[in-house]
Design a protein around this motif. Structure first.
Motif, short mmCIF file in Angstrom:
data_model
loop_
_atom_site.label_atom_id
_atom_site.label_comp_id
_atom_site.label_asym_id
_atom_site.label_seq_id
_atom_site.Cartn_x
_atom_site.Cartn_y
_atom_site.Cartn_z
N UNK A 157 0.82 -1.22 0.00
CA UNK A 157 0.00 0.00 0.00
C UNK A 157 0.86 1.27 0.00
N UNK A 158 0.31 2.31 -0.59
CA UNK A 158 0.96 3.61 -0.54
C UNK A 158 0.70 4.24 0.82
N UNK A 159 1.63 5.07 1.26
CA UNK A 159 1.35 5.88 2.44
C UNK A 159 0.43 7.01 2.02
N UNK A 160 -0.19 7.66 2.99
CA UNK A 160 -1.03 8.81 2.67
C UNK A 160 -0.21 9.90 2.00
N UNK A 218 -1.49 11.20 -1.43
CA UNK A 218 -2.14 12.51 -1.47
C UNK A 218 -1.18 13.68 -1.35
N UNK A 219 0.06 13.39 -0.98
CA UNK A 219 1.01 14.47 -0.75
C UNK A 219 0.95 15.01 0.67
N UNK A 220 0.02 14.49 1.45
CA UNK A 220 -0.14 14.94 2.84
C UNK A 220 0.18 13.80 3.79
N UNK A 221 1.19 13.98 4.63
CA UNK A 221 1.53 12.90 5.57
C UNK A 221 0.41 12.71 6.61
N UNK A 222 0.35 11.48 7.15
CA UNK A 222 -0.63 11.21 8.21
C UNK A 222 0.01 10.35 9.28
N UNK A 223 -0.68 10.25 10.41
CA UNK A 223 -0.16 9.45 11.51
C UNK A 223 -0.14 7.96 11.16
N UNK A 224 -0.89 7.55 10.15
CA UNK A 224 -0.93 6.13 9.76
C UNK A 224 0.20 5.75 8.80
N UNK A 225 0.94 6.71 8.28
CA UNK A 225 1.99 6.41 7.32
C UNK A 225 2.99 5.36 7.81
N UNK A 226 3.44 5.40 9.06
CA UNK A 226 4.36 4.34 9.52
C UNK A 226 3.74 2.94 9.46
#
Length: 141
Positions: free
Chosen positions: A89-92, A96-104
């Motif tokens: 899966x891609x990270x957020x 989207x170009x916007x990091x999120x707390x779920x990226x890790x």
């Protein structure tokens, strides 16, 4: 993340070529029959696998497909990347170009999937299938 039909069928077709490695070219019809896959669909998968250097085609009456390298040198990740593109899966932030707390979490999932696929060769699949067959299990790849 869901593996596409292209990726799943590609792994099954490559497994069949690995199972017959060293026995000469395998007609696509035989691969399709052995793995219960549509031959027309397999024809579409062989072009990227050939261009990607994983299989070679042999023309003529005794023609078919052979692995371009030993089954020990081809990983499931090689096949999936060629047919499906990047693994996991891609990270957020990537999506989207916007990091999120779920990226890790998404990065960890991608790494775990990559580790399994890169750590599994066609030779591993063939040996596992032979072992299951010796034990009397029915299996489908």
């Amino acid at each position: 993340m869901q593996l596409s039909t292209r990726g799943r069928y590609g792994v099954r077709a490559m497994f069949e070529l690995a199972r017959r490695y060293g026995q000469g070219p395998v007609p696509l019809r035989e691969v399709a029959e052995a793995q219960q896959l549509p031959e027309n669909y397999l024809e579409q998968l062989m072009a990227p696998l050939r261009k990607g250097g994983l299989v070679q085609s042999v023309r003529g009456a005794q023609g078919g497909y052979v692995l371009a390298r030993s089954p020990r040198q081809i990983t499931v990740a090689d096949i999936v990347r060629l047919l499906d593109g990047p693994i996991g899966p891609e990270t957020d932030q990537e999506a989207t170009g916007t990091p999120s707390v779920a990226d890790p979490v998404w990065e960890a999932v991608r790494q775990a999937i990559t580790d399994v696929l890169e750590g599994t060769t066609l030779d591993d699949l063939v040996r596992q299938a032979e072992e299951r067959q010796r034990r009397g299990y029915m299996f489908y790849i």
